[in-house]
Enzyme design. Structure first.
Site, PDB file in Angstrom:
ATOM      1  N   THR A  77      42.829 -49.661 -22.080  1.00 16.18           N
ATOM      2  CA  THR A  77      43.656 -50.782 -22.545  1.00 16.18           C
ATOM      3  C   THR A  77      42.941 -52.104 -22.302  1.00 16.18           C
ATOM      4  O   THR A  77      42.104 -52.208 -21.399  1.00 16.18           O
ATOM      5  CB  THR A  77      45.033 -50.795 -21.821  1.00 16.18           C
TER       6      THR A  77
ATOM      7  N   GLN B 286      48.871 -40.762 -25.681  1.00 16.41           N
ATOM      8  CA  GLN B 286      49.330 -42.020 -26.280  1.00 16.41           C
ATOM      9  C   GLN B 286      50.722 -42.397 -25.750  1.00 16.41           C
ATOM     10  O   GLN B 286      51.684 -41.649 -25.917  1.00 16.41           O
ATOM     11  CB  GLN B 286      49.397 -41.866 -27.801  1.00 16.41           C
TER      12      GLN B 286
ATOM     13  N   ASP C 104      39.508 -37.438 -28.187  1.00 19.88           N
ATOM     14  CA  ASP C 104      40.435 -38.485 -28.644  1.00 19.88           C
ATOM     15  C   ASP C 104      41.753 -37.846 -29.061  1.00 19.88           C
ATOM     16  O   ASP C 104      41.787 -36.678 -29.446  1.00 19.88           O
ATOM     17  CB  ASP C 104      39.876 -39.185 -29.892  1.00 19.88           C
TER      18      ASP C 104
ATOM     19  N   ARG D   9      42.871 -40.058 -20.380  1.00 14.47           N
ATOM     20  CA  ARG D   9      42.724 -41.447 -20.807  1.00 14.47           C
ATOM     21  C   ARG D   9      44.066 -41.863 -21.426  1.00 14.47           C
ATOM     22  O   ARG D   9      44.462 -41.318 -22.450  1.00 14.47           O
ATOM     23  CB  ARG D   9      41.622 -41.569 -21.857  1.00 14.47           C
TER      24      ARG D   9
END
Ligand code: FAD
Length: 312
Positions: free
Chosen positions: A233, A167, A138, A188
């Protein structure tokens, strides 16, 4: 906070609240809060998460499992987290589940002992690789971005079985992506869930959305060179545009995936999977849900009404 709209003010307040130990303790004691949290997690135990993953698998949807918790403060806790995840990977394999694991580096003790955190990460990546799975990292708040990317690069040099979140709200992300692309990375792409200064992250949602779309196009354009994009998303308009872009680029079927959170847009998850898009759902479990739950409320302040409604 001048100039903030109602929604962005609510977001800022909820993200600030996520750091309050006092509030965490107050809410943890309230049963109605537990009921509201259940909307986003099947239960606090790994067994609950594995059961949910099994149900999703029956509908052709994979899972990402993550135990809640971050910023742990002792080596012993960090080692326990690593051992827990080793057990999770073995259980997933034993049950032949299409499930992967996602970790936060601060949960593996990054703040306590960086070398030990790296060693634990390497152990987990190696175990995931043995299973032919991807171990996900993450992305936490922006103070961890450099170290997170540095550790990802190291792991990626050793094996392809590792992925990292980027991000879209961070101003730095296009530059980060450029430096990662030569590694044929697994990425991701998410919008970003933390409270960041405007100098670091775009404060306006429309700018975040625009940057997401540009980054998504770059990722898709690089799938032929080994980049494996995952779009994390629930923004259905964005997903439609990404799918159209992938079709234009003739990206091979299965060359990208869509990941969503458990409990959010479940019907659309099934519809996407039925349309042939590989879909995975991130399932969180564990007792340390407070900061995580505040971030979920901040993503859609209307969710606060679910909490209020569950009072009655
Ligand atoms: C698989 C996955 C992994 C993630 N990993 C990270 C990470 O490593 N680091 C990080 O900073 N963030 C992570 N996030 C969170 C992410 O940054 C966003 O905060 C979150 O996904 C909301 O943004 P969105 O892309 O869905 O778009 P938005 O534009 O915020 O939302 C799109 C639509 O979905 C709905 N929606 C979004 N979230 C919710 C919700 N919680 N409840 C109900 N409806 C909702 C909105 O109402 C809106 O209609 C992850 C998200 C996903 C799905």
């Amino acid at each position: 906070m001048e100039g903030l709209t109602g929604v962005s003010l609510a977001r800022t307040l909820l993200l600030r609240a996520s750091h309050s130990a006092w509030l965490a303790e107050q809410l943890r004691r309230r049963r109605f809060v537990h009921r509201a949290v259940r909307r986003f997690m099947p239960g606090e135990d790994l067994a609950d998460a594995l059961r949910a993953a099994t149900d999703l698998a029956a509908g052709g949807i994979g899972s990402i499992l993550t135990q809640l918790g971050e910023n742990i403060t002792s080596r012993a806790e960090a080692d326990a987290v690593r051992d827990h995840y080793l057990g999770v990977l073995d259980q997933v394999r034993g049950r032949k589940l299409p499930a992967q694991v996602s970790v936060k580096l601060t949960q593996l003790g990054l703040d306590v002992d960086r070398a030990a955190c790296e060693a634990s990460l390497r152990t987990l990546v190696a175990r995931a690789a043995e299973h032919g799975a991807t171990l996900w990292i993450d992305m936490e708040d922006s103070t961890y971005a450099d170290v997170t990317l540095a550790l990802f690069r190291k792991m990626r040099a050793e094996t392809p079985h590792v992925g990292v979140a980027l991000q879209a709200y961070l101003r730095r992300t296009p530059a980060d992506l450029e430096t990662l692309l030569p590694l044929a990375p697994t990425i991701r792409l998410v919008k970003g869930a933390y409270n960041e200064a405007p100098s670091v992250a775009f404060p306006q949602k429309r700018d975040v959305d625009a940057q997401y779309e540009t980054l998504a196009a770059t990722l898709l354009a690089n799938t032929a060179r080994g980049t494996r994009p995952v779009f994390g998303t629930h923004d259905l308009g964005l997903i439609t545009r990404i799918r159209a872009r992938a079709a234009e680029l003739r990206a091979a079927p299965g060359s990208y995936e869509v990941h969503m959170l458990y409990g959010v847009r479940a019907a659309e998850q099934r519809a996407l999977a039925a349309a042939g898009v590989p879909v995975k759902v991130l399932i969180s479990y564990g007792r340390a849900w407070f900061a995580w739950y505040m971030r979920r409320l901040a993503e859609r302040p209307a969710n606060v009404w679910f909490v209020v409604r569950s009072l009655f």
